[in-house]
Scaffold this motif. Structure first.
Motif, PDB file in Angstrom:
ATOM      1  N   VAL A  93       0.859  -1.192   0.000  1.00  0.00           N
ATOM      2  CA  VAL A  93       0.000   0.000   0.000  1.00  0.00           C
ATOM      3  C   VAL A  93       0.890   1.236   0.000  1.00  0.00           C
ATOM      4  N   SER A  94       0.660   2.151  -0.932  1.00  0.00           N
ATOM      5  CA  SER A  94       1.372   3.428  -0.895  1.00  0.00           C
ATOM      6  C   SER A  94       0.359   4.552  -0.720  1.00  0.00           C
ATOM      7  N   PHE A  95       0.833   5.706  -0.277  1.00  0.00           N
ATOM      8  CA  PHE A  95      -0.052   6.847  -0.045  1.00  0.00           C
ATOM      9  C   PHE A  95       0.717   8.135  -0.291  1.00  0.00           C
ATOM     10  N   ASN A  96      -0.019   9.215  -0.429  1.00  0.00           N
ATOM     11  CA  ASN A  96       0.616  10.531  -0.500  1.00  0.00           C
ATOM     12  C   ASN A  96      -0.376  11.572  -0.022  1.00  0.00           C
ATOM     13  N   THR A  97       0.006  12.342   0.986  1.00  0.00           N
ATOM     14  CA  THR A  97      -0.884  13.400   1.477  1.00  0.00           C
ATOM     15  C   THR A  97      -0.545  14.751   0.857  1.00  0.00           C
ATOM     16  N   GLU A  98       0.588  14.844   0.191  1.00  0.00           N
ATOM     17  CA  GLU A  98       1.004  16.128  -0.399  1.00  0.00           C
ATOM     18  C   GLU A  98       0.555  16.221  -1.854  1.00  0.00           C
ATOM     19  N   GLN A 147       2.772  21.084  -4.063  1.00  0.00           N
ATOM     20  CA  GLN A 147       3.669  22.214  -4.315  1.00  0.00           C
ATOM     21  C   GLN A 147       3.436  22.862  -5.673  1.00  0.00           C
TER      22      GLN A 147
ATOM     23  N   ALA B 304       2.532   9.883   8.900  1.00  0.00           N
ATOM     24  CA  ALA B 304       2.553   9.816   7.439  1.00  0.00           C
ATOM     25  C   ALA B 304       2.500  11.219   6.837  1.00  0.00           C
ATOM     26  N   SER B 305       1.594  12.054   7.358  1.00  0.00           N
ATOM     27  CA  SER B 305       1.454  13.417   6.826  1.00  0.00           C
ATOM     28  C   SER B 305       2.714  14.237   7.069  1.00  0.00           C
ATOM     29  N   CYS B 308       5.396  13.201   4.546  1.00  0.00           N
ATOM     30  CA  CYS B 308       5.082  13.753   3.215  1.00  0.00           C
ATOM     31  C   CYS B 308       5.413  15.238   3.172  1.00  0.00           C
ATOM     32  N   ARG B 309       4.988  15.959   4.234  1.00  0.00           N
ATOM     33  CA  ARG B 309       5.149  17.421   4.245  1.00  0.00           C
ATOM     34  C   ARG B 309       6.636  17.796   4.274  1.00  0.00           C
ATOM     35  N   SER B 312       8.228  17.312   0.938  1.00  0.00           N
ATOM     36  CA  SER B 312       7.638  18.306   0.030  1.00  0.00           C
ATOM     37  C   SER B 312       8.255  19.682   0.274  1.00  0.00           C
ATOM     38  N   GLU B 313       8.429  20.042   1.552  1.00  0.00           N
ATOM     39  CA  GLU B 313       9.031  21.344   1.897  1.00  0.00           C
ATOM     40  C   GLU B 313      10.456  21.476   1.362  1.00  0.00           C
ATOM     41  N   GLY B 315      11.402  20.186  -1.399  1.00  0.00           N
ATOM     42  CA  GLY B 315      11.370  20.097  -2.852  1.00  0.00           C
ATOM     43  C   GLY B 315      11.714  18.732  -3.402  1.00  0.00           C
ATOM     44  N   SER B 318       8.500  12.224  -3.555  1.00  0.00           N
ATOM     45  CA  SER B 318       8.704  11.024  -2.744  1.00  0.00           C
ATOM     46  C   SER B 318       7.583  10.033  -2.942  1.00  0.00           C
ATOM     47  N   PHE B 320       5.514   7.041  -0.590  1.00  0.00           N
ATOM     48  CA  PHE B 320       5.287   6.718   0.824  1.00  0.00           C
ATOM     49  C   PHE B 320       4.505   5.417   0.916  1.00  0.00           C
ATOM     50  N   PHE B 321       4.863   4.613   1.906  1.00  0.00           N
ATOM     51  CA  PHE B 321       4.190   3.336   2.097  1.00  0.00           C
ATOM     52  C   PHE B 321       3.798   3.180   3.566  1.00  0.00           C
TER      53      PHE B 321
END
Lengths: 161, 344
Positions: A93-98, A147, B304-305, B308-309, B312-313, B315, B318, B320-321
């Motif tokens: 399972v992969s995810f991304n909140t950004e 972004q 997780a958040s 990610c953040r 992202s900050e 640049g 990525s 994520f799992f």
């Protein structure tokens, strides 16, 4: 804006950004009847609503299934997916909140055959990668990296509004 | 190969009532002779540099589609590395297979290989180890040798050069392993509880192994060595006795993480930021990086958040799992009709 070259009148009214979603992808899902039902039943049983469901082309008997959930549902969604992945022997399972949803909003969009091409070309010229796409008669939504969302909205407004 | 690693396509040990679903074609077309499912691993875990490794519930699947003449191979790769790994002659699984055949004096039967890869390449999640492990177990299966577990692991470690990925990859769970170049000693620790998640953040940055090695000091302070001895012992003891409140200390380290976290954007920030989030029991660089793993009890959403953040900050794109420290290691699945032929 009225697109005069479209077969019927199409009105584009807005470009919107929504940061409220997270993307989840179930990797290596066995491509057999009943699997999708099982995934989304497990999510529903935990009160998780989903949007923008995408299933990749199957190859070698397995496929990937991706969708969006609200960020506040991420814990429940992940737990449901984790259980299902284990049960059906998927690969992970992969995810991304950004991420962000950038939507071109209007009327009769499905009748304007050139709008999707122009929208995607505009984003491509700005080097913005589109992760998911969904369209209907009143909006075309692209999921992009959070972004890139402001930049995407700016170039789409310049192009279409 | 131990029977505990061998399944038929018609068996399934799922706890979630699989009887309502026909899984008989799982990861296999009808013509597949055997299928090997191999987990990702997180090695160099915390203070356990070159020693501790953990299997993760992210799997590459390798199918042997058909047999070919001796030493003749074809390779079809789907997913990660599709453009890099399709040359059969340089494919690591096939090289490992041939090496194992040579060690055991087995006939190098050729085969058509299909790889379904989801473990990112060169990111510290043991992708290459899955190929080594799969190559060795396929050699054992095709030759019908039923090689003991310890010998399989010895050959895998010889090919890989170190045991801390291949041991958990093959055995599953968390393993402690030591290798003197000839002999291997290993212990598998008890599984993690069901509510423990492992969140893995995989930045799209390739840290070259040579750079990761160069980043480490040639000598360490005596105090730092003592620091790591205590942490590594605490990590193993905590894991063995389910004293999870000690994981944060056990995952702390002075030998590799402070140096390697500087090799990718956001590395040092993410390590510091994530460890303070409630529910996070420990955070570590996976392998030689750049992947960062966090062990989380309860809901993984906040960790997780934050991961990610952070990337992202900085640049950095990525992946994520959300994973678990899977207790199950490598599984070889053989259709019933072929299983009988392999056993003869």
């Amino acid at each position: 804006m009225n697109l005069q070259d479209s077969p019927c009148t199409t009105l584009l009214s807005d470009v919107r950004i929504d940061y409220s979603s997270a993307r989840i992808t179930l990797l290596g899902v066995p491509d057999v009847p009943g699997v999708a039902a099982r995934i989304f039943t497990a999510l529903a049983n935990r009160g998780v609503g989903v949007e923008m469901i995408v299933q990749n082309n199957m190859r070698g008997g397995i496929t990937d299934v991706g969708f969006l959930v609200k960020k506040e549902c991420l814990d429940n969604a992940v737990e449901a997916c984790r259980q299902v992945v284990k049960a059906i022997d998927a690969q992970g399972v992969s995810f991304n909140t950004e991420i962000a949803r950038v939507s071109l909003v209007g009327e009769n969009l499905t009748k304007a055959i050139d709008i999707p091409a122009k929208m995607f070309s505009t984003l491509a010229e700005t080097k913005i990668n589109i992760e998911m796409i969904v369209s209907n008669s009143y909006d075309i939504t692209c999921v992009v990296a959070a972004q890139s969302a402001e930049k995407a909205a700016t170039v789409l407004r310049e192009k279409f509004l | 190969m131990s029977p505990s690693h061998v399944d038929s396509f018609h068996s399934n040990s799922s706890p979630l009532n699989p009887s309502d679903l026909n899984l008989s074609h799982l990861h296999s077309s009808h013509s597949c002779l055997l299928s090997v499912r191999v987990p990702a691993t997180s090695a160099n875990l915390g203070a356990g540099f070159d020693t501790l490794g953990m299997a993760l519930s992210l799997y590459n699947v390798f199918n042997v589609k058909e047999l070919l003449p001796d030493e003749e191979f074809s390779c079809d790769v789907v997913g990660e590395g599709a453009s890099l790994l399709s040359d059969a002659r340089s494919n690591m699984l096939i090289q490992s297979y041939l090496r194992a055949c040579e060690v055991w004096g087995a006939r190098p039967i050729g085969f058509a290989l299909e790889c379904h890869n989801v473990i990112p390449l060169c990111r510290g999640l043991g992708s290459s180890s899955t190929a080594v492990v799969a190559g060795v177990v396929i050699a054992d299966a095709l030759a019908g040798l039923q090689t003991p577990e310890a010998e399989l692991l010895r050959v895998m470690t010889t090919i890989e050069g170190h045991p801390d990925n291949v041991a958990p990859c093959f055995l599953g769970g968390m393993t402690v392993s030591c290798w003197d170049g000839e002999e291997l000693r290993y212990v598998k620790l008890p599984p993690l509880p069901d509510d423990m998640h492992i969140v893995a953040a995989v930045p799209d940055v390739q840290v070259r192994t040579s750079d990761a090695r160069k980043a480490l000091p040639k000598e360490v302070e005596f105090g730092d060595a003592v620091f790591n001895l205590g942490r590594a012992a605490l990590l193993c003891a905590a894991w063995a006795t389910s004293r999870w409140e000690h994981l944060a200390w056990g995952m702390d380290d002075r030998l590799h993480q402070p140096y390697r976290s500087l090799l990718f954007p956001g590395g040092d920030v993410i390590m510091d930021r994530v460890r303070h989030i409630p529910g996070c029991l420990g955070v570590a660089i996976s392998g030689s990086g750049p992947t960062v793993v966090a062990l989380v009890r309860g809901g993984p959403g906040k960790v997780a958040s934050a991961m990610c953040r952070t990337f992202s900050e900085h640049g950095v794109a990525s992946q994520f799992f959300v994973l678990e420290g899977t207790a199950q290691g490598t599984r070889i699945m053989i259709p019933e009709n072929h299983k009988r032929s392999f056993e003869q």
